[in-house]
Design a protein around this motif. Sequence first.
Motif, PDB file in Angstrom:
ATOM      1  N   GLY A  81      12.742   3.898   4.560  1.00 20.12           N
ATOM      2  CA  GLY A  81      12.618   5.340   4.546  1.00 20.12           C
ATOM      3  C   GLY A  81      12.714   5.859   3.130  1.00 20.12           C
ATOM      4  N   ILE A  82      12.545   7.165   3.017  1.00 19.86           N
ATOM      5  CA  ILE A  82      12.479   7.766   1.693  1.00 19.86           C
ATOM      6  C   ILE A  82      12.994   9.190   1.749  1.00 19.86           C
ATOM      7  CG2 ILE A  82      10.110   8.618   1.974  1.00 19.86           C
ATOM      8  CD1 ILE A  82       9.575   7.527  -0.899  1.00 19.86           C
ATOM      9  N   ILE A  83      13.599   9.650   0.653  1.00 18.92           N
ATOM     10  CA  ILE A  83      14.165  10.999   0.623  1.00 18.92           C
ATOM     11  C   ILE A  83      13.817  11.676  -0.689  1.00 18.92           C
ATOM     12  CG2 ILE A  83      16.400  10.179  -0.314  1.00 18.92           C
ATOM     13  CD1 ILE A  83      17.705  12.394   1.506  1.00 18.92           C
ATOM     14  N   PHE A  84      13.626  12.996  -0.616  1.00 20.48           N
ATOM     15  CA  PHE A  84      13.425  13.801  -1.805  1.00 20.48           C
ATOM     16  C   PHE A  84      14.731  14.536  -2.068  1.00 20.48           C
ATOM     17  CE2 PHE A  84      10.825  15.522  -5.018  1.00 20.48           C
ATOM     18  CZ  PHE A  84      11.177  16.852  -5.197  1.00 20.48           C
ATOM     19  N   PRO A  85      15.494  14.131  -3.070  1.00 14.82           N
ATOM     20  CA  PRO A  85      16.829  14.729  -3.272  1.00 14.82           C
ATOM     21  C   PRO A  85      16.817  16.234  -3.509  1.00 14.82           C
ATOM     22  CG  PRO A  85      16.622  12.692  -4.506  1.00 14.82           C
ATOM     23  CD  PRO A  85      15.249  13.025  -3.996  1.00 14.82           C
ATOM     24  N   GLY A  86      15.710  16.760  -4.000  1.00 14.08           N
ATOM     25  CA  GLY A  86      15.662  18.189  -4.297  1.00 14.08           C
ATOM     26  C   GLY A  86      15.903  19.067  -3.083  1.00 14.08           C
ATOM     27  N   ASP A  87      15.337  18.640  -1.923  1.00 13.45           N
ATOM     28  CA  ASP A  87      15.501  19.432  -0.706  1.00 13.45           C
ATOM     29  C   ASP A  87      15.902  18.588   0.504  1.00 13.45           C
ATOM     30  OD1 ASP A  87      11.922  19.821   0.042  1.00 13.45           O
ATOM     31  OD2 ASP A  87      13.219  18.064  -0.088  1.00 13.45           O
TER      32      ASP A  87
ATOM     33  N   GLN B  21       0.843  -1.189   0.000  1.00 13.89           N
ATOM     34  CA  GLN B  21       0.000   0.000   0.000  1.00 13.89           C
ATOM     35  C   GLN B  21       0.875   1.234   0.000  1.00 13.89           C
ATOM     36  OE1 GLN B  21      -0.500   2.486   2.467  1.00 13.89           O
ATOM     37  NE2 GLN B  21       0.853   1.630   4.044  1.00 13.89           N
ATOM     38  N   TYR B  22       0.454   2.269  -0.704  1.00 13.10           N
ATOM     39  CA  TYR B  22       1.214   3.521  -0.693  1.00 13.10           C
ATOM     40  C   TYR B  22       0.284   4.691  -0.385  1.00 13.10           C
ATOM     41  CZ  TYR B  22      -0.119   3.111  -5.696  1.00 13.10           C
ATOM     42  OH  TYR B  22      -0.780   2.918  -6.889  1.00 13.10           O
ATOM     43  N   TYR B  23      -0.728   4.409   0.446  1.00 10.41           N
ATOM     44  CA  TYR B  23      -1.671   5.449   0.860  1.00 10.41           C
ATOM     45  C   TYR B  23      -1.284   6.059   2.204  1.00 10.41           C
ATOM     46  CZ  TYR B  23      -6.063   7.632   2.247  1.00 10.41           C
ATOM     47  OH  TYR B  23      -7.000   8.533   2.656  1.00 10.41           O
ATOM     48  N   ASP B  24      -0.878   5.189   3.123  1.00 12.93           N
ATOM     49  CA  ASP B  24      -0.656   5.580   4.508  1.00 12.93           C
ATOM     50  C   ASP B  24       0.839   5.541   4.805  1.00 12.93           C
ATOM     51  OD1 ASP B  24      -1.240   3.912   7.666  1.00 12.93           O
ATOM     52  OD2 ASP B  24      -0.978   6.059   7.237  1.00 12.93           O
TER      53      ASP B  24
ATOM     54  N   PRO C 171       9.557   6.058  -7.261  1.00 12.21           N
ATOM     55  CA  PRO C 171       8.168   5.971  -7.709  1.00 12.21           C
ATOM     56  C   PRO C 171       8.027   6.388  -9.171  1.00 12.21           C
ATOM     57  CG  PRO C 171       8.482   7.916  -6.365  1.00 12.21           C
ATOM     58  CD  PRO C 171       9.771   7.155  -6.311  1.00 12.21           C
ATOM     59  N   SER C 172       6.898   6.008  -9.750  1.00 14.79           N
ATOM     60  CA  SER C 172       6.691   6.259 -11.174  1.00 14.79           C
ATOM     61  C   SER C 172       6.360   7.708 -11.476  1.00 14.79           C
ATOM     62  CB  SER C 172       5.603   5.347 -11.720  1.00 14.79           C
ATOM     63  OG  SER C 172       4.409   5.502 -10.968  1.00 14.79           O
TER      64      SER C 172
ATOM     65  N   ASP D 145       8.318   1.967  -9.609  1.00 13.31           N
ATOM     66  CA  ASP D 145       8.520   1.218 -10.840  1.00 13.31           C
ATOM     67  C   ASP D 145       9.976   1.108 -11.270  1.00 13.31           C
ATOM     68  OD1 ASP D 145       7.897   3.569 -13.562  1.00 13.31           O
ATOM     69  OD2 ASP D 145       8.871   3.867 -11.617  1.00 13.31           O
ATOM     70  N   VAL D 146      10.862   1.803 -10.601  1.00 17.54           N
ATOM     71  CA  VAL D 146      12.286   1.693 -10.928  1.00 17.54           C
ATOM     72  C   VAL D 146      13.023   1.251  -9.669  1.00 17.54           C
ATOM     73  CG1 VAL D 146      14.348   2.870 -11.744  1.00 17.54           C
ATOM     74  CG2 VAL D 146      12.103   3.509 -12.665  1.00 17.54           C
TER      75      VAL D 146
END
Lengths: 108, 121
Positions: free
Chosen positions: B49-55, A90-93, B99-100, B109-110
């Motif tokens: 975890g996840i990161i946004f490279p822009g900021d 899931q990628y909603y929460d 993410p796509s 997707d990648v």
Amino acid sequence: ETVMTQSPATLSVSPGETATLSCRASQSVRSTLAWYQQKPGQAPRLLIYGASYRATGVPARFSGSGSGTEFTLTISSLQSEDFAVYYCQQYYDWPPYTFGQGTKLEIK
Amino acid sequence: EGQLVQSGAEVKKAGESLKISCKGSGYSFSTYWIGWVRQMPGKGLEWMGIIFPGDSDTRYSPSFQDQVTISADKSINTAYLQWSSLKASDTAMYYCARPSSASLRDAFDVWGQGTVVTVSS
């Protein structure tokens, strides 16, 4: 955290037949549900997104359905290359994006 | 569409530090989130975890908060996953994924090819 539960853990199906895999969310995730295929020694591959949309290059024998808390991945006319482990996610929460524990699809 | 290439396998001892990398190419690296996923031997997939490279906006799964550090250097299109003191239980395959779309709420997707980390006690 939204818990994703897949069933069955292992599914034995003969080539040419249809496999039906289930995924249940502990709370509604609307249609933000993806299915991935993972073969031994490989990274996961996106099959289905938005619960029912096939990713680029995914054969039409793969189909997804459901919304809210109940989801299904159906693989028709099973080919030898389809035998693998399948994960829903899931990628909603967030946090975190949660995966199910996986269903191993094996040759009967 | 884009590609993610991860650094090579690592063999470490418990207590050592480690930083593995994930280099993006073929797309605008700064505008897509990059996530990290753990897969312990014979087990399923876990979001770290996840990161946004822009900021460098970073979000951690509660299970991994304070256990690892995620960072990115947009100037060289590379994201990182770092440990300050490895444990034997960190032995796993680690994947980066994108993410796509530029949205946080999208499927991934990648994927990178994975980095195997082996920690001996």
